[in-house]
Design an enzyme around this catalytic site. Structure first.
Site, PDB file in Angstrom:
ATOM      1  N   CYS A 192       0.829  -1.095   0.028  1.00 42.65           N
ATOM      2  CA  CYS A 192       0.074  -0.020   0.081  1.00 42.65           C
ATOM      3  C   CYS A 192       0.778   1.301  -0.084  1.00 42.65           C
ATOM      4  CB  CYS A 192      -0.872   0.058   1.346  1.00 42.65           C
ATOM      5  SG  CYS A 192      -1.831   1.442   1.080  1.00 42.65           S
ATOM      6  N   LYS A 245       1.416  -9.436  -0.520  1.00 44.56           N
ATOM      7  CA  LYS A 245       1.344  -8.768  -1.632  1.00 44.56           C
ATOM      8  C   LYS A 245       2.123  -7.387  -1.657  1.00 44.56           C
ATOM      9  CE  LYS A 245      -2.247  -6.302  -4.582  1.00 44.56           C
ATOM     10  NZ  LYS A 245      -2.225  -4.987  -4.261  1.00 44.56           N
ATOM     11  N   ASN A 284       0.171  -8.743 -11.155  1.00 43.58           N
ATOM     12  CA  ASN A 284      -0.876  -7.467 -10.824  1.00 43.58           C
ATOM     13  C   ASN A 284      -0.196  -6.282 -11.707  1.00 43.58           C
ATOM     14  OD1 ASN A 284      -1.717  -5.251  -8.457  1.00 43.58           O
ATOM     15  ND2 ASN A 284      -3.045  -6.205  -9.835  1.00 43.58           N
ATOM     16  N   ASP A 341      -2.137  -3.199 -14.774  1.00 41.25           N
ATOM     17  CA  ASP A 341      -2.449  -2.966 -16.131  1.00 41.25           C
ATOM     18  C   ASP A 341      -3.113  -3.903 -16.967  1.00 41.25           C
ATOM     19  OD1 ASP A 341      -1.553  -0.463 -15.722  1.00 41.25           O
ATOM     20  OD2 ASP A 341       0.372  -0.917 -16.812  1.00 41.25           O
TER      21      ASP A 341
HETATM   22  C1  LIG Z   1      -9.312   2.031  -4.593  1.00 37.38           C
HETATM   23  C2  LIG Z   1      -8.140   1.353  -4.356  1.00 37.38           C
HETATM   24  C3  LIG Z   1      -7.773   0.796  -3.313  1.00 37.38           C
HETATM   25  C4  LIG Z   1      -6.937  -0.142  -3.110  1.00 37.38           C
HETATM   26  N1  LIG Z   1      -6.833  -0.764  -1.837  1.00 37.38           N
HETATM   27  C5  LIG Z   1      -5.510  -1.925  -1.610  1.00 37.38           C
HETATM   28  C6  LIG Z   1      -5.704  -2.716  -0.295  1.00 37.38           C
HETATM   29  O1  LIG Z   1      -6.417  -2.411   0.641  1.00 37.38           O
HETATM   30  N2  LIG Z   1      -4.404  -3.658  -0.403  1.00 37.38           N
HETATM   31  C7  LIG Z   1      -3.749  -3.686  -1.299  1.00 37.38           C
HETATM   32  O2  LIG Z   1      -2.844  -4.741  -1.273  1.00 37.38           O
HETATM   33  N3  LIG Z   1      -3.824  -3.099  -2.480  1.00 37.38           N
HETATM   34  C8  LIG Z   1      -4.831  -2.169  -2.744  1.00 37.38           C
HETATM   35  N4  LIG Z   1      -4.837  -1.504  -3.877  1.00 37.38           N
HETATM   36  C9  LIG Z   1      -3.991  -1.967  -4.982  1.00 37.38           C
HETATM   37  C10 LIG Z   1      -4.561  -3.094  -5.748  1.00 37.38           C
HETATM   38  O3  LIG Z   1      -4.839  -4.201  -5.207  1.00 37.38           O
HETATM   39  C11 LIG Z   1      -3.818  -3.274  -7.168  1.00 37.38           C
HETATM   40  O4  LIG Z   1      -2.295  -3.533  -6.820  1.00 37.38           O
HETATM   41  C12 LIG Z   1      -3.683  -1.925  -8.187  1.00 37.38           C
HETATM   42  O5  LIG Z   1      -4.819  -1.311  -8.314  1.00 37.38           O
HETATM   43  C13 LIG Z   1      -3.121  -2.242  -9.510  1.00 37.38           C
HETATM   44  O6  LIG Z   1      -3.875  -3.336 -10.124  1.00 37.38           O
HETATM   45  P1  LIG Z   1      -4.713  -2.756 -11.269  1.00 37.38           P
HETATM   46  O7  LIG Z   1      -4.012  -2.046 -12.327  1.00 37.38           O
HETATM   47  O8  LIG Z   1      -5.340  -4.179 -11.833  1.00 37.38           O
HETATM   48  O9  LIG Z   1      -5.877  -1.683 -10.588  1.00 37.38           O
HETATM   49  C14 LIG Z   1      -5.968  -0.623  -3.870  1.00 37.38           C
HETATM   50  C15 LIG Z   1      -6.123   0.016  -5.343  1.00 37.38           C
HETATM   51  C16 LIG Z   1      -7.140   1.180  -5.529  1.00 37.38           C
HETATM   52  C17 LIG Z   1      -7.225   1.768  -6.871  1.00 37.38           C
END
Ligand SMILES: Cc1cc2nc3c(=O)[nH]c(=O)nc-3n(C[C@H](O)[C@H](O)[C@H](O)COP(=O)(O)O)c2cc1C
Length: 326
Positions: free
Chosen positions: A100, A139, A200, A202
Site C-alpha cells: 500500500c 502482496k 498484477n 494494467d
Molecule cells: C481504490 C483502491 C484501493 C486499493 N486498496 C488496496 C488494499 O487495501 N490492499 C492492497 O494490497 N492493494 C490495494 N490497492 C491496489 C490494488 O490491489 C492493485 O494492486 C492495483 O490497483 C493495481 O492493479 P490494477 O492495475 O489491476 O488496478 C488498491 C487500489 C485501488 C485503486
C-alpha cells in the site's frame, strides 16, 4: 485442471481494494464468474482492539465462497494475534499488505514501507505463519522507488519466511497507481522463487491477462481497477485464459440488475443512507460506456433517497441500446 493455483478454484484473483472489495462487491463478483476474492485491508491493531467497524470488514463467516483476508500493520506479534482472529471469522487464507502506497499507511511503517525493512517484513511473515494453519501470502510492489527496486530480493525473503504464494504489483511506491506497470519485474520475480506468483497491474482486457501470462510465466493474475463497473470481468478472464472462451457483450439491462443487486446488498450491509452515498461511484463506473452518462451522474449525485435512486437507475439503463462492450 484449468486454472490450477494451489487449492484455489482458479488462477484469477480480484485485487484487494480498500473501500471497494466489501461484502456486497465480493458477493456479486462471485456470482458472475469463477474468481478468487480478497477482502479490503484489515488493520491488525484495530482488529486486536476489537474495533467494531474493522471486525465487520474482517468477518467473512457468512460468505459461502473462500475469501483471502488481507492484514496491514507493522508489529509481528499483532499480526500473529490478528491472524488467529480472522481465521475465527472465516478467512480462507491470510494475505499481508506490503504494497500500500497511501501516506497514512506508510507513515506508520506499514504497507509498502515494509519493502525498505526486510528484517521486519520477514519477522511479520514468520510470526503470522507460526500463528495459523491457514496459508499466508504477501502482496508487494516493484520496490519503494526507481532507485530501490528490490522485488526479486523481497520475493525470495517472502519465500524463505514461509509465504505460500506472493502477488507482485509492477509499480513502485513512488508511482502510486499511475504510469505503466513493469511486467519485466514480474517475470524476474517469477523466475526467482519456487512458490506460486500472481502478477498484477494494467490488466484491462482478457487479452492483457493472457499476454501477462505469456510474457511473465506467472501462475496467476490479479485485477483491480479493470473490474470496476464490470463484475463479469474476472470470470471472463478465467474463461478466456483457461477455457479459451471469448468474452460476451453485457447488456444495459444486465448492468442495471447487477447495480441494483449491489445497491440492495449495500443497504443490508451499510443501511439505506450510506448505501445510496456509496453507490454514486458505482453509478459512474457502470455507466462509463453508455449514452448520456455525464447527465445521469450529475442527476444521481443529487439523490439521497433510496427509492429515488432505484428509480433513476432503472430509468437510465432501460433506455439504453441493446448491448454494450465494456
Ligand atoms: C481504490 C483502491 C484501493 C486499493 N486498496 C488496496 C488494499 O487495501 N490492499 C492492497 O494490497 N492493494 C490495494 N490497492 C491496489 C490494488 O490491489 C492493485 O494492486 C492495483 O490497483 C493495481 O492493479 P490494477 O492495475 O489491476 O488496478 C488498491 C487500489 C485501488 C485503486
Amino acid at each position: 485442471m484449468a486454472g490450477k493455483f494451489l487449492d484455489f478454484k482458479t488462477n484469477v484473483f480480484l485485487a484487494p481494494m480498500a473501500g471497494i472489495t466489501d461484502y456486497p462487491l465480493r458477493k456479486l463478483v462471485n456470482e458472475k464468474g469463477v474468481v478468487n476474492l480478497y477482502s479490503e485491508m484489515v488493520a491488525v491493531n484495530a482488529i486486536n482492539r476489537k474495533n467494531p467497524k474493522t471486525y465487520r470488514i474482517a468477518d467473512v463467516s457468512k460468505e459461502n465462497y473462500p475469501v483471502i483476508v488481507q492484514l496491514v500493520g507493522n508489529d509481528p506479534l499483532l499480526f500473529a494475534d490478528a491472524a488467529k482472529l480472522v481465521a475465527d471469522l472465516g478467512a480462507y487464507s491470510i494475505d499481508i499488505n506490503m504494497g500500500c502506497p497511501v501516506k497514512k499507511i506508510v507513515g506508520n511503517n506499514s504497507g509498502s514501507a515494509l519493502m525498505k525493512d526486510l528484517a521486519l517484513a520477514s519477522k511479520i511473515i514468520t510470526e503470522t505463519v507460526k500463528s495459523t494453519n491457514l496459508k499466508v501470502s504477501v502482496k508487494f510492489r516493484k520496490g519503494w522507488d526507481n532507485n530501490s527496486v528490490n522485488a526479486v530480493e523481497f520475493a525470495k525473503m517472502c519465500e524463505d519466511s514461509g509465504a505460500s504464494f506472493i502477488a507482485i504489483h509492477g509499480r513502485t511506491r513512488a508511482q502510486g497507481y499511475s504510469g505503466e506497470a513493469d511486467w519485466n519485474i514480474i517475470r524476474e520475480v517469477k523466475e526467482s522463487v519456487n512458490i506460486p506468483v500472481i502478477g498484477n497491474g494494467d490488466i484491462n482486457s482478457v487479452y492483457d491477462a493472457q499476454k501477462m501470462i505469456e510474457e511473465t510465466n506467472v501462475d496467476g493474475v490479479m485485477v483491480g481497477r479493470g473490474a470496476l463497473g464490470n463484475p463479469w470481468f474476472l470470470g471472463q478472464i478465467h474463461n478466456y485464459i483457461n477455457l479459451k472462451e471469448e468474452p460476451r457483450a453485457i447488456s444495459p439491462i444486465e448492468l442495471k440488475d447487477a447495480l441494483l443487486q449491489q445497491l440492495n446488498d449495500m443497504v443490508y450491509f451499510y443501511g439505506k443512507e450510506m448505501a445510496v452515498s456509496i453507490s454514486r461511484k458505482y453509478v459512474c463506473w457502470y455507466s462509463k460506456n453508455l449514452r448520456d452518462a455525464k447527465k445521469f451522474r450529475e442527476t444521481y449525485t443529487k439523490i439521497y433517497d433510496y427509492d429515488l435512486a432505484v428509480k433513476a437507475i432503472e430509468d437510465y439503463f432501460e433506455k439504453q441500446e441493446e448491448t454494450v462492450s465494456l
